[in-house]
Design a protein around this motif. Sequence first.
Motif, short mmCIF file in Angstrom:
data_model
loop_
_atom_site.label_atom_id
_atom_site.label_comp_id
_atom_site.label_asym_id
_atom_site.label_seq_id
_atom_site.Cartn_x
_atom_site.Cartn_y
_atom_site.Cartn_z
N UNK A 26 -8.52 45.08 21.46
CA UNK A 26 -9.09 43.83 20.97
C UNK A 26 -9.47 43.91 19.49
N UNK A 27 -10.13 45.00 19.12
CA UNK A 27 -10.54 45.16 17.71
C UNK A 27 -9.31 45.26 16.81
N UNK A 28 -8.32 46.05 17.22
CA UNK A 28 -7.10 46.20 16.42
C UNK A 28 -6.34 44.89 16.34
N UNK A 29 -6.23 44.19 17.46
CA UNK A 29 -5.52 42.91 17.47
C UNK A 29 -6.18 41.91 16.52
N UNK A 30 -7.49 41.76 16.64
CA UNK A 30 -8.20 40.80 15.79
C UNK A 30 -8.05 41.13 14.32
N UNK A 31 -8.14 42.40 13.99
CA UNK A 31 -7.99 42.82 12.60
C UNK A 31 -6.58 42.54 12.08
N UNK A 32 -5.59 42.92 12.88
CA UNK A 32 -4.19 42.71 12.47
C UNK A 32 -3.86 41.22 12.37
N UNK A 33 -4.40 40.44 13.27
CA UNK A 33 -4.16 38.99 13.23
C UNK A 33 -4.74 38.40 11.94
N UNK A 34 -5.92 38.84 11.60
CA UNK A 34 -6.54 38.36 10.36
C UNK A 34 -5.74 38.81 9.15
N UNK A 35 -5.24 40.03 9.18
CA UNK A 35 -4.52 40.59 8.03
C UNK A 35 -3.13 39.97 7.87
N UNK A 36 -2.36 39.93 8.99
CA UNK A 36 -0.97 39.48 8.92
C UNK A 36 -0.76 38.02 9.32
N UNK A 37 -1.64 37.48 10.15
CA UNK A 37 -1.51 36.11 10.58
C UNK A 37 -0.41 35.86 11.58
N UNK A 38 0.08 36.91 12.22
CA UNK A 38 1.17 36.78 13.19
C UNK A 38 0.76 37.44 14.50
N UNK A 39 0.73 36.65 15.58
CA UNK A 39 0.30 37.19 16.87
C UNK A 39 1.21 38.31 17.37
N UNK A 40 2.52 38.14 17.24
CA UNK A 40 3.44 39.16 17.74
C UNK A 40 3.19 40.50 17.04
N UNK A 41 3.04 40.45 15.75
CA UNK A 41 2.78 41.68 14.99
C UNK A 41 1.42 42.25 15.35
N UNK A 42 0.44 41.40 15.56
CA UNK A 42 -0.90 41.86 15.93
C UNK A 42 -0.87 42.57 17.28
N UNK A 43 -0.09 42.07 18.23
CA UNK A 43 0.03 42.74 19.53
C UNK A 43 0.69 44.12 19.36
N UNK A 44 1.72 44.20 18.55
CA UNK A 44 2.37 45.50 18.31
C UNK A 44 1.39 46.50 17.70
N UNK A 45 0.64 46.07 16.74
CA UNK A 45 -0.32 46.95 16.07
C UNK A 45 -1.43 47.35 17.04
N UNK A 46 -1.87 46.43 17.87
CA UNK A 46 -2.92 46.74 18.84
C UNK A 46 -2.45 47.79 19.83
N UNK A 47 -1.21 47.66 20.33
CA UNK A 47 -0.68 48.66 21.26
C UNK A 47 -0.56 50.02 20.56
N UNK A 48 -0.15 50.01 19.32
CA UNK A 48 -0.05 51.25 18.55
C UNK A 48 -1.43 51.89 18.41
#
Length: 62
Positions: A26-48
Amino acid sequence: MSYQSNRDLPESIRDQLPETAQHFYRVAFNSALQWYGEEAKAHQIAWSAVRNQTVSMNSAIS
């Protein structure tokens, strides 16, 4: 859409991950979503982030 709590995560994520890993996701997803603005990329980063944290925790135990 950011997630305010682990209960807000998709059911598929909650079913696959323990509570602590859900928090990391959740923390990684929210951060990545704020940074990149793309949900698909945020999910990839969160899983990583979850994978990296799991490896890190397993290394600390060994």
